[in-house]
Design a protein around this motif. Sequence first.
Motif, PDB file in Angstrom:
ATOM      1  N   PRO A 152     -44.692  39.250 108.453  1.00  0.00           N
ATOM      2  CA  PRO A 152     -43.471  38.490 108.726  1.00  0.00           C
ATOM      3  C   PRO A 152     -42.520  38.396 107.530  1.00  0.00           C
ATOM      4  O   PRO A 152     -42.932  38.584 106.387  1.00  0.00           O
ATOM      5  CB  PRO A 152     -44.014  37.099 109.086  1.00  0.00           C
ATOM      6  N   PRO A 153     -41.256  38.076 107.793  1.00  0.00           N
ATOM      7  CA  PRO A 153     -40.275  37.906 106.718  1.00  0.00           C
ATOM      8  C   PRO A 153     -40.326  36.501 106.132  1.00  0.00           C
ATOM      9  O   PRO A 153     -40.915  35.583 106.719  1.00  0.00           O
ATOM     10  CB  PRO A 153     -38.946  38.138 107.437  1.00  0.00           C
ATOM     11  N   HIS A 154     -39.695  36.322 104.987  1.00  0.00           N
ATOM     12  CA  HIS A 154     -39.480  34.998 104.401  1.00  0.00           C
ATOM     13  C   HIS A 154     -38.031  34.618 104.645  1.00  0.00           C
ATOM     14  O   HIS A 154     -37.132  35.459 104.540  1.00  0.00           O
ATOM     15  CB  HIS A 154     -39.771  35.001 102.901  1.00  0.00           C
ATOM     16  N   ILE A 155     -37.800  33.349 104.973  1.00  0.00           N
ATOM     17  CA  ILE A 155     -36.456  32.870 105.288  1.00  0.00           C
ATOM     18  C   ILE A 155     -36.063  31.807 104.274  1.00  0.00           C
ATOM     19  O   ILE A 155     -36.834  30.868 104.021  1.00  0.00           O
ATOM     20  CB  ILE A 155     -36.401  32.304 106.717  1.00  0.00           C
ATOM     21  N   ILE A 156     -34.873  31.938 103.699  1.00  0.00           N
ATOM     22  CA  ILE A 156     -34.381  31.031 102.670  1.00  0.00           C
ATOM     23  C   ILE A 156     -32.965  30.573 103.038  1.00  0.00           C
ATOM     24  O   ILE A 156     -32.097  31.402 103.291  1.00  0.00           O
ATOM     25  CB  ILE A 156     -34.363  31.709 101.284  1.00  0.00           C
ATOM     26  N   LEU A 157     -32.738  29.277 103.075  1.00  0.00           N
ATOM     27  CA  LEU A 157     -31.401  28.736 103.322  1.00  0.00           C
ATOM     28  C   LEU A 157     -30.670  28.562 101.992  1.00  0.00           C
ATOM     29  O   LEU A 157     -31.260  28.104 101.009  1.00  0.00           O
ATOM     30  CB  LEU A 157     -31.481  27.400 104.045  1.00  0.00           C
ATOM     31  N   LEU A 158     -29.392  28.901 101.979  1.00  0.00           N
ATOM     32  CA  LEU A 158     -28.572  28.757 100.780  1.00  0.00           C
ATOM     33  C   LEU A 158     -27.556  27.627 100.912  1.00  0.00           C
ATOM     34  O   LEU A 158     -27.101  27.082  99.905  1.00  0.00           O
ATOM     35  CB  LEU A 158     -27.841  30.080 100.489  1.00  0.00           C
ATOM     36  N   THR A 159     -27.173  27.293 102.142  1.00  0.00           N
ATOM     37  CA  THR A 159     -26.172  26.252 102.377  1.00  0.00           C
ATOM     38  C   THR A 159     -26.839  24.890 102.519  1.00  0.00           C
ATOM     39  O   THR A 159     -27.758  24.740 103.336  1.00  0.00           O
ATOM     40  CB  THR A 159     -25.384  26.542 103.677  1.00  0.00           C
ATOM     41  N   PRO A 160     -26.415  23.870 101.767  1.00  0.00           N
ATOM     42  CA  PRO A 160     -26.972  22.528 101.949  1.00  0.00           C
ATOM     43  C   PRO A 160     -26.811  22.067 103.393  1.00  0.00           C
ATOM     44  O   PRO A 160     -25.734  22.188 103.978  1.00  0.00           O
ATOM     45  CB  PRO A 160     -26.124  21.671 100.991  1.00  0.00           C
ATOM     46  N   ASN A 161     -27.904  21.558 103.980  1.00  0.00           N
ATOM     47  CA  ASN A 161     -27.876  21.241 105.406  1.00  0.00           C
ATOM     48  C   ASN A 161     -28.608  19.966 105.783  1.00  0.00           C
ATOM     49  O   ASN A 161     -28.429  19.446 106.875  1.00  0.00           O
ATOM     50  CB  ASN A 161     -28.477  22.409 106.186  1.00  0.00           C
ATOM     51  N   GLY A 162     -29.478  19.457 104.918  1.00  0.00           N
ATOM     52  CA  GLY A 162     -30.195  18.222 105.218  1.00  0.00           C
ATOM     53  C   GLY A 162     -31.443  18.409 106.054  1.00  0.00           C
ATOM     54  O   GLY A 162     -32.135  17.435 106.377  1.00  0.00           O
ATOM     55  N   ARG A 163     -31.759  19.629 106.415  1.00  0.00           N
ATOM     56  CA  ARG A 163     -32.970  19.902 107.198  1.00  0.00           C
ATOM     57  C   ARG A 163     -33.960  20.769 106.423  1.00  0.00           C
ATOM     58  O   ARG A 163     -35.165  20.575 106.487  1.00  0.00           O
ATOM     59  CB  ARG A 163     -32.592  20.589 108.520  1.00  0.00           C
ATOM     60  N   PHE A 164     -33.426  21.749 105.693  1.00  0.00           N
ATOM     61  CA  PHE A 164     -34.256  22.630 104.876  1.00  0.00           C
ATOM     62  C   PHE A 164     -33.791  22.593 103.422  1.00  0.00           C
ATOM     63  O   PHE A 164     -32.593  22.521 103.144  1.00  0.00           O
ATOM     64  CB  PHE A 164     -34.175  24.076 105.388  1.00  0.00           C
ATOM     65  N   GLU A 165     -34.743  22.657 102.522  1.00  0.00           N
ATOM     66  CA  GLU A 165     -34.390  22.772 101.108  1.00  0.00           C
ATOM     67  C   GLU A 165     -33.697  24.114 100.871  1.00  0.00           C
ATOM     68  O   GLU A 165     -34.052  25.117 101.491  1.00  0.00           O
ATOM     69  CB  GLU A 165     -35.644  22.695 100.234  1.00  0.00           C
ATOM     70  N   ILE A 166     -32.722  24.110  99.997  1.00  0.00           N
ATOM     71  CA  ILE A 166     -32.034  25.364  99.698  1.00  0.00           C
ATOM     72  C   ILE A 166     -32.798  26.132  98.627  1.00  0.00           C
ATOM     73  O   ILE A 166     -33.512  25.554  97.807  1.00  0.00           O
ATOM     74  CB  ILE A 166     -30.571  25.114  99.269  1.00  0.00           C
TER      75      ILE A 166
END
Length: 262
Positions: free
Chosen positions: A86-100
């Motif tokens: 599987p892939p790894h998923i990383i959020l870059l935009t501040p969203n309040g649900r996932f750490e960036i």
Amino acid sequence: MHLNIKVLITPTSKMGEKYNIKCPGVKRLMKEALELAEATEEYCARPLEDNLFEWHFTVQGPRGTDFEGGIYHGRILLPKEYPMHPPHIILLTPNGRFEINKKICLSISGHHPETWQPSWSIRTALLALIAFMPTPAEGTIGSLEYTPAERKLLAKKSTSWSCPQCGEIAQLLSSTAAKPLTEEEQSVLNQIAFKGEDEQTPKAPEPEPVQEPEAQVLESSESSTSFLDQLTEILVALLVGAIGIFIYRRWKVYDAVADTEL
């Protein structure tokens, strides 16, 4: 729709020259890049120009939630063994649900290879990410528990967020509707769930019953004692009976001898 063509491109002969297109992972990613070449109003994803195994994506916040109106950008890191791993998923935009800037924990991400299915794709991962944004964090890796007001504020701010590589993310989505979910995709989304690590969400230990085991021990002890007492009484009675019989027989013998002598 504006795309930073220096960063995000569709597969070309140049990409084919750089990678071995006979490799299963490369072949699969080239195919997925073609399928995701056109951005939609819900999501878009492209491989980096110089790295087929790193993608940037943008997703629209799900409607009717604290994230409605928000636009969120992130990275997808694909292993060389994709799609077997599987892939790894990383959020870059501040969203309040996932750490960036942190790999998030999804049953469809690299944190849980045991639940990954090779039939799943980057599109599946994006749909899963959108679907689970409004779900409770429950201590999963890379998760946050912001208030609804904080998430709504971040959703408004996200529309002006800009990626250093891709530019303004609000320009990356289009007005094109995403293709409907297939039955298989809907089934997959119904099965996908966030999984917390044991150390992240330890269960409170259930109070151990103290009195009950003692009562059981006492009851067992009392039963054993009662049985031993009964057994002792029986043995004593048998012994007394045997002594009585012995004395009676000796007396009868003595009595018989005495009569004979007389």
